[in-house]
Design an enzyme around this catalytic site. Structure first.
Site, PDB file in Angstrom:
ATOM      1  CG  ASP A  57      -1.825   1.164   1.323  1.00  0.00           C
ATOM      2  OD1 ASP A  57      -2.335   1.588   0.278  1.00  0.00           O
ATOM      3  OD2 ASP A  57      -2.017   1.676   2.442  1.00  0.00           O
ATOM      4  CD  GLU A 112     -12.262  18.707   4.250  1.00  0.00           C
ATOM      5  OE1 GLU A 112     -12.653  18.639   5.433  1.00  0.00           O
ATOM      6  OE2 GLU A 112     -13.015  18.826   3.286  1.00  0.00           O
ATOM      7  CG  ASP A 119      -3.342   9.408  -3.733  1.00  0.00           C
ATOM      8  OD1 ASP A 119      -4.127  10.168  -4.314  1.00  0.00           O
ATOM      9  OD2 ASP A 119      -2.558   9.772  -2.848  1.00  0.00           O
ATOM     10  NE  ARG A 153      -7.955   8.449  -8.931  1.00  0.00           N
ATOM     11  CZ  ARG A 153      -8.061   9.506  -8.146  1.00  0.00           C
ATOM     12  NH1 ARG A 153      -8.282   9.346  -6.853  1.00  0.00           N
ATOM     13  NH2 ARG A 153      -7.945  10.725  -8.643  1.00  0.00           N
ATOM     14  CE  LYS A 196      -5.157  -0.763  -1.931  1.00  0.00           C
ATOM     15  NZ  LYS A 196      -4.754  -0.148  -0.655  1.00  0.00           N
ATOM     16  CG  ASP A 211      -3.936  -1.896   2.829  1.00  0.00           C
ATOM     17  OD1 ASP A 211      -4.211  -1.608   1.656  1.00  0.00           O
ATOM     18  OD2 ASP A 211      -3.473  -1.066   3.636  1.00  0.00           O
TER      19      ASP A 211
END
EC number: 7.6.2.1
Length: 1079
Positions: free
Chosen positions: A414, A527, A672, A737, A743, A766
């Site tokens: 990951d 954020e 990501d 993505r 995975k 994961d």
């Protein structure tokens, strides 16, 4: 064959749900609805127990025995033991029964202890106290007793005991904040909403008056999907129906944060919760070494059957002569003469099987079990794998795969939280084509004369220059409208909350100089980084508690502004103006785009109407919401973008580089975006600037050559195989993505080469990948401990993977390979003289060795030295293994357990056995073997052969030992001394519990003879000589990399000399990497 469907049907039938439907009705508080409202049909649901244990008190013995006797060796020895009990065999049943009992007992104790630990973990969860609301009062009960429909009270920082529907909260707006790190790996705070018509119920007495039912779908593993509705009964004739979605569902394992308390109703319990359904069952993983052991065992079974068959045939050939079949001193009985020849032949065949059965090393399995169990503690005791920040050491959850750590070919990792720290830091923002950097940092240096935030030119060029055109002053005034809108959007459009001291996974947050300080929490770490960045620049004029993190409407001077903040892939298609190209140029960072749109009053009212209508829909709610958002979120003006950075973990780049030098291929699987993940791969040295990149995406149309090739190949039906072939030929692969299930599906363990795969991650997203790989490693990171709990091994940081594989994995494989080969070798050397002896005793099934020797050979005389060797042997210093990862290649692909090496060990055992037997036989030709003319008998002959055998196999192990300690000396020489002392006592004392004592005075008489001493020494030297000569010649002419280092260590040569020698032998591969981008 997949039995999941059958299992589900059986479960439903056992639960009394013959008429199974796709929905369920849950009555809140398990109270019947008002009369005439609807039919009350109580349903049966499982309790709230979580069961991860394998055994119970009642089924442990039968179930464990069944599993153990599924092993070929155990089942074989059980059959041999039963044969010895039924028919007259040349050896006692104790010789087979005692080793088998020892093996079964030790294995049962180990497996029982491990399952007891699982029971403890289950009980800690199932007996956890929860607060239930009953009859207007709060009572405490155990979690396992919770039922569907119960109303529970959850307080801040408590974990949800099951899947719940949120009814009300301590907050006036009916919201609560939750961390789902144990589910989806995200430690950020998410916002959930109470049902609008029940959020006013704030006391236990209020819920005692609540009459409502919930209709929802049956349990599904999808964490992000939930469809249902709540029917609230009042004085009206018709109940009030309100929709329920994933924003109302609180999942088991999540934790309540920043909210004093909530009331919720249990909707899914126990093994029907989404957490339990989302993880695939943990299949039994078998290492490559265990598979080799089973293959070797089959070969030795064939050898055993062949030997028994040959001796049976030769016996009847020998007995074809009546004088030999029935000599005068051994007349047959009438019963024996009347038995059919086939029955006699089959009985003799079984007797020979019993006589030669010791060639099967049953004790090898228990030795391997002990070696794995005890050896796993070396990982847990390793101080270099201790993390001071977390206060955690490496953990071993499955000791059965220790040697597999030395065979890894593919590493699937990951990105966020594994390669990176998952600690976002605000780097820069781009507004109207210009880049703002805090303190005007350029190339790592603070620009002179800069204020809190200055703007630098985004165009590439030498040096960095502070632009004074739109410098932001400390009082928060802006020169241009675009900057004002951009920063106001950042100040308004977020879900950041202020929080005091908090503990997350044992790490206290909000503590500064032992004093509690406030800090920010949010549904997204990005954020928090942005808000902290704005605060550091003194631009936070307003901290909003907006519940909508992406969409915010702001009223200013009579105009409505629709602000939108999101990923570039979502914002760019909705933008009609703005400097998009300048934002696209900021690659390598995690970017969020900010856009806005002006709305008129009519447009605003239409927007509100569309959203409200979509939210109240009971059918196709997701589709209607998506259509509403598509109509609203369009025609945006791009203001700019923010950039945050997730820093690499300490020594992550060094670890990946070492793994690649060791011959492992590293794949990064992340959710990501590709640009950010690619930047991480370059920073971690997975990709090089000179690397040829192949991209397979669905977004870019100008670079579709690889995609076109694969699309053409798909027409032939070989799409998957060709795609995997391309991936296998790449030095590294990046998949972006990726969903959690994807995975696990991308693993190539089922490819024709059957490579050994390792998956490593830190989040619950994961877990599927970790369970699917041959070896699963969890990181004790900031995304909860679900990955660590479900993994085979857990480490504090990614950097510890280097030592775990290159050192511990290397040692484990070397040790257990020697253990397996040595066991087969010493058993061949042990039983082959017995086979040869039958040619000299008329195939009478006369044993060569005494019963005590047969029983204790594998249990006592030769067991401890190899066990200790397999625990502490270090053929190369561990510092060298860490400095030179290429040594890992020497043991790749199960190189030490290949058939040629196995055949060599087998022939070495046969050679030694021939030397033992015929060497003693020819020395025994002199009948006057003692000084007084006394002759030796057959038991003395067998004892001489056995003595040479024990000393030879023990000294063979001593010659193979490179790492000597006082423990080695004590065990090796102590085991030989124990054999001598035992033989003296066994034959020197008359034991009253023995009916006959054929070994009395035999060993003492043998040692009183000088020729016997000479024979023992001479035969030991002859037996060991070929192996020593072979090693000397191979080391001199064809030395391996490992042997060069061993020579260098003995001659105290500096390591650098070796490094220069072996680098020329490295195989250079063309560096090719592949990007994958999925949706």
């Amino acid at each position: 064959m997949d039995f999941s469907s059958i299992r589900k049907l059986i479960t439903r039938w056992c639960a009394g749900e013959e008429n199974w439907v796709d929905t369920r009705t849950v009555y809140i508080g398990n109270k019947e609805p008002p009369p005439g409202a609807e039919a009350y049909i109580p349903q049966r649901y499982p309790d709230n127990r979580i069961i991860s244990s394998k055994y119970t008190f009642w089924n442990f013995f039968p179930k464990n025995l069944f599993e153990q006797f599924r092993r070929i060796a155990n089942f074989y020895f059980l059959i041999i033991f039963l044969v010895q009990l039924i028919i007259d065999t040349p050896t006692s049943p104790i010789t087979s029964g005692l080793p088998l009992f020892f093996v079964i007992t030790v294995t049962a104790i180990k497996q029982g202890y491990e399952d007891w630990l699982r029971h403890k973990a289950d009980n800690a969860i199932n007996q956890c106290p929860v607060h239930e609301v009953q009859h207007g009062k709060v009572i405490r009960k155990q979690s396992r007793k919770l039922r569907v429909g119960d109303v529970v009270l959850i307080k801040e920082d408590e974990t949800f005991p099951c899947d719940l529907i949120l009814l009300s909260t301590s907050r006036e707006d009916g919201t609560c904040f939750v961390t789902t790190a144990s589910l989806d790996g995200e430690s950020s705070h998410k916002t959930y909403y109470a049902v609008q018509d029940t959020k006013a119920f704030i006391t236990e007495e209020d819920f005692d008056t609540l009459q409502a039912s919930i209709e929802c779908e049956q349990p599904q593993p999808d964490l992000y999907k939930f469809v249902g509705r709540i029917n609230i009964y009042s004085d009206r004739n018709e109940p009030i129906a309100r929709p329920l979605g994933s924003e109302n569902l609180l999942l088991r394992g999540a934790t309540l944060k920043n909210t004093q308390h909530i009331y919720a109703v249990a909707i899914y319990t126990g093994m029907e919760t989404k957490m339990a359904l989302n993880y695939q069952s943990k299949s039994q993983k078998r290492s490559a070494v265990e598979k080799s052991m089973n293959a070797y065992l089959i070969v030795y079974l064939c050898i055993l059957i062949s030997k028994a068959l040959i001796n049976t045939v030769l016996k009847y050939v020998w007995q074809a002569d009546p004088d030999k079949d029935e000599p005068f001193y051994n007349q047959k009985t009438d019963t024996e003469r009347q038995r059919h020849i086939l029955i006699r032949a089959f009985t003799d065949f079984l007797a020979f099987m019993v006589l030669f059965n010791y060639i099967i090393p049953v004790s090898m399995y228990v030795t391997v079990e002990m070696q794995k169990f005890l050896g796993s503690y070396f990982i847990m005791w390793d101080d270099e794998m201790f993390d001071e920040e977390l206060g955690e050491r490496a953990q071993v959850n499955t000791s059965d795969l220790n040697e597999e750590l030395g065979q890894v070919e593919y590493v699937f990792t990951d990105k966020t939280g594994t390669l990176t720290e998952n600690n976002m830091e605000f780097i820069e923002c781009c507004v109207d084509g210009y880049v703002y950097v805090p303190d005007a940092i350029c190339n790592g240096q603070v620009m002179p004369g800069s204020t809190s935030m200055d703007m630098i030119d985004s165009s590439p060029g030498p040096g960095g220059k502070v632009r004074q055109r739109a410098s932001l002053s400390l009082d928060g005034l802006y020169e241009y409208e675009s900057e004002e809108l951009f920063f106001r959007a950042l100040c308004l459009c977020h879900t950041v909350q202020v929080k005091e001291e908090e503990t997350v996974d044992g790490i206290k947050m909000g503590i500064h100089q032992n004093k509690a300080t406030s800090f920010y929490i949010s549904s997204s770490p990005d954020e928090v980084a942005l808000v902290e960045g704005m605060k550091s620049c003194k631009l936070m004029m307003l901290l909003s508690a907006n519940e909508e993190p992406v969409l915010t409407v702001w009223l200013s001077t009579g105009e409505y502004y629709l602000f939108c903040k999101g990923a570039d892939s979502s914002i760019f298609p909705r933008v009609i103006s703005g400097k998009v190209e300048q934002v696209k140029a900021r690659e390598g960072l995690r970017t969020l785009c900010v856009a806005y749109r002006k709305l008129s009053v009519a447009q605003y009212e239409e927007t509100c109407h569309l959203l409200n209508s979509a939210k109240l829909a009971l059918q196709d709610r997701d589709r209607k919401l998506a259509e509403a958002y598509d109509l609203i979120e369009k025609d945006f003006v791009l203001l700019g973008a923010t950039a945050v950075e997730d820093r690499l973990q300490d020594k992550a780049a060094d670890t990946i580089e070492s793994l690649q030098k060791a011959g492992m291929k590293v794949w990064v699987l992340t959710g990501d975006k590709m640009e950010t993940a690619a930047a991480t791969c370059y920073a971690s040295k997975l990709f090089r600037r000179s690397t040829q990149i192949l991209e397979l995406t669905t977004k870019r149309t100008e670079e579709q050559s690889l995609h076109d090739v694969l699309f053409d190949l798909s027409k032939t039906g070989n799409y998957k195989e060709i795609f995997l072939e391309i991936c296998r030929n790449c030095s590294a692969v990046l998949c972006c993505r990726m969903a959690p299930l994807q995975k696990a599906q991308v693993l190539i363990k089922s490819s024709p080469e059957h490579p050994i795969t390792l998956a490593i991650g830190d989040g619950a997203n994961d877990v599927s990948m970790i369970l699917e790989a041959h070896v699963g490693i969890g990181i004790m990171g900031k995304e909860g401990r679900q990955a660590a709990r479900n993994s085979d091994y857990a480490i504090p940081k990614f950097k510890h993977l280097k030592k775990m594989l290159l050192v511990h994995g290397h040692y484990y494989y070397i040790r257990i390979s020697e253990l397996v080969q040595y066991f087969f070798y010493k058993n061949v050397a042990f039983i082959f003289p017995q086979f040869l002896y039958q040619f000299f005793c008329g195939f009478s099934q006369q044993p060569l060795y005494d019963t005590a020797y047969l029983t204790l050979y594998n249990i006592s005389f030769t067991s401890l030295p190899i066990l200790l060797f397999s625990l502490i042997e270090q053929h190369i210093n561990m510092d060298i293994l860490k400095k030179d990862p290429s040594l890992y290649r020497d043991i790749a692909k199960n190189s030490l357990l290949r058939w040629p090496i196995f055949i060599y060990w087998t022939f070495l055992g046969v050679f030694d056995a021939v030397v033992f037997f015929f060497g003693s036989y020819f020395l025994f030709n002199n009948s006057t073997f003692t000084s007084n003319g006394q002759m030796f008998g057959n038991w003395t002959f067998g004892t001489l052969v056995f003595t040479v055998l024990v000393f030879t196999v023990t000294l063979k192990l001593a010659l193979d030992t490179h790492y000597w300690t006082w423990i080695n000396h004590f065990v090796i020489w102590g085991s030989l001394l124990f054999f001598v002392i035992f033989s003296l006592l066994w034959g020197g004392i008359i034991w009253p519990f023995l009916n006959y004592q054929r070994m009395y005075y035999v060993f003492i008489q043998m040692l009183s003879s000088g020729p016997a001493w000479l024979s023992i020494i001479l035969l030991i030297v002859i037996s060991l000589l070929p192996d020593v000569v072979k090693k000397v010649i191979c080391r001199a002419l064809w030395p391996t990399t490992t042997e060069r280092i061993q020579v260098g260590e003995h001659t105290h040569t500096h390591t650098n000399t070796y490094t220069h020698t072996h680098t020329h032998a490295h195989i250079m591969h063309r560096s090719t990497c592949l990007h994958l981008h999925t949706h």
